[in-house]
Design an enzyme around this catalytic site. Sequence first.
Site, short mmCIF file in Angstrom:
data_model
loop_
_atom_site.label_atom_id
_atom_site.label_comp_id
_atom_site.label_asym_id
_atom_site.label_seq_id
_atom_site.Cartn_x
_atom_site.Cartn_y
_atom_site.Cartn_z
N ASP A 158 1.11 -1.66 -0.35
CA ASP A 158 -0.04 0.20 0.19
C ASP A 158 0.85 1.33 0.28
OD1 ASP A 158 -2.53 1.53 1.24
OD2 ASP A 158 -1.77 2.25 2.35
N GLU A 178 1.69 -0.43 -5.00
CA GLU A 178 0.77 0.89 -5.16
C GLU A 178 1.62 1.60 -5.41
OE1 GLU A 178 -3.97 2.74 -3.59
OE2 GLU A 178 -1.98 2.45 -1.95
#
Length: 695
Positions: free
Chosen positions: A348, A384
């Site tokens: 993330d 990401e």
Amino acid sequence: MTFSFSPLAFMKPELGAEFTGEGTHFAVFSAHAEKIELCLFSEDGKSEIARLALPHREGDIWSGYIEGLRPGTIYGYRAHGAYRPEEGLRFNPNKLLLDPYAKQLHGDLIWDDALYGYTVGDDNGDLSFDERDSAPFMMKGVVQDPAFDWDGDEAIRRPWTDTIIYEAHVRGMTMLNPHVPEHLRGTFLGMCSQPILDHLTRLGITAIELLPVQSFVDDRYLIEKGLRNYWGYQPIGFFAPQPRFMSSAHITEFKTMVRRFHAAGIEVIMDVVYNHTAEGSELGPTLSYRGLDNLSYYRASPENPRHTFDTTGTGNTLNASHPMVLRMVLDSLRYWVGTMHIDGFRFDLASTLGRENPDFDREGTFFNAIRQDPILSGVKLIAEPWDIGSGGYQVGGFPPPFREWNDKYRDTTRCFWKQDGGQAADMAARVAGSSVQFNHSGRTASSSVNLLSAHDGFTLHDVVSYNEKHNEANGEDNRDGHSNNHSYNMGAEGETDDAAINARRILRVKNMIASLFLSQGVPMLLGGDELGNSQNGNNNAYCQDNEISWINWDQANTALIDFTRAIITLRKAHPALRQEQFLTGEELLEGKKDIAWFRQDGQPMEDGDWQDGERRLFGCYLSNIRDVVQFEVEEDAVFCVFNAGGDDTITLPALPGIEGWTRIFDTREREDAEDDNRFTLSETSIAVFVPEKAN
């Protein structure tokens, strides 16, 4: 019972609480503390029954060994040191601290002002000092025995070219599935129950990407609104599975899930959040890292160490460039691979992990540490590739062996099938693997993880059903969530009984799903998109642990499931659709190319054709001829036609060694009416052809 540390001064290399078979060794990092105390608790976790100062310090590692201390022991830490918030030092021994290396948690966080190192409401704010004991409100660590019978389980290590990812949430996937035993819904054991495994294997999924399953907390403001953290992007422990997903007090449930997925041929990828923690800004609670060593664990504002430096939008940024924080992240990753048998990770806000005081650096400490690690460099790594900081958008900027979520694929595909003008050239680039972004530094054509939707945003059904977001249930007056979704409702906002509108919606969903599996790169499907699942227009359902976010299996579109299974099967059958090397268009063997683009008349596309803003149809020839030359594999070729315009006719190209073409797939059901390689194409459709080989 009396507890005491052994006088034997020895250092185990592991941090955390490690059961040796005869006792437990405790070790924790803090560079700025003056004393660290280990606190032991009763079996119910409510009473502190011992408080012992860790007797040994070597460098910045504090440790001690208690002979006879067994797995199941509940514990926490208290850290003594300077309390000078204006300098970033926030030690407060009144606050019980969770071990950053805790392998299991006991109890839930109960929000109370006592959890804060400063006195909430004091005129001096975070410069004040709170003397209340936070232990009654804190979760604690549990000493673990790592023993587990893996029954011969081994990593699958499937090539990226053969990988099909399915992003899913443990609770969202199981809570409304009528075939999952009711007592297992919402748990790891429910996630690996036979109905879920059967669905995924029939669909053709090869890897499940789980939204965060490392322990996280519910934000205080959500609890006060009657909501809670559904997605899980508020981590508190990087080694412990989220207790909410367990049906018992045994973390072996997580291992059982992984073992069952592996037995079904499915790899397990974890969505991990090493960019921040649930402690938030300097105004947040003191739960673990802040109390142990605020200056080491977090990036401080360059202007004032009192404040945290935030590139994540959560209030703090984990300082992954600090050697001991980096070690914690790497130890955590190795733990999930080695002890829990995880196959890969999706990071993330991965741009934050590459920040070096404070700019993004693709050759930074974190990436270099991963790349040289003999364990971690061999698992699946997905970035990401953005955060909210300056220069944070880094699609295509990560080093191998990382793959990256490609939001350009998502946006272009939505816009092309929405019939926006000037999208043909960009759509062709996405189909070919987004080489402009990824074809550099020795990266492969599988560097792009292609997606149509993900947990963050509209579901695919909602992309074709809503023009506007509808996040009112989040309690933020619909101000949260993205407004630019590249969506179109076909003439009615939300659900409708209009059969024509519903037919157009399903067709557009089919065209986007087909595009995904006909493109070079690694396809990722959002769990539920193959069912036609809706979130009623909510594109930021992070706090909706309810029917808004849970997949509605009772209303599943079985025809869409069958369609998705068919296009996945087609992808698996044709190596030309999933190549490791970028396609160049050069002639390689007997005039054959690995990729070529064509107009309706069967002639090659020219530069002017791509610049035509009204062009909504193109054909793409794909061949694995490069692998044929290099590896002497069987030749495979397909011709895909992407038509976002009206009814049309296409002449398929005359190519060396190909006598004619056979249509094998179409997003619209129709009979072929062909004449000299001329095929009819329906409005807004995709057709796939394979060659008839010359004798």
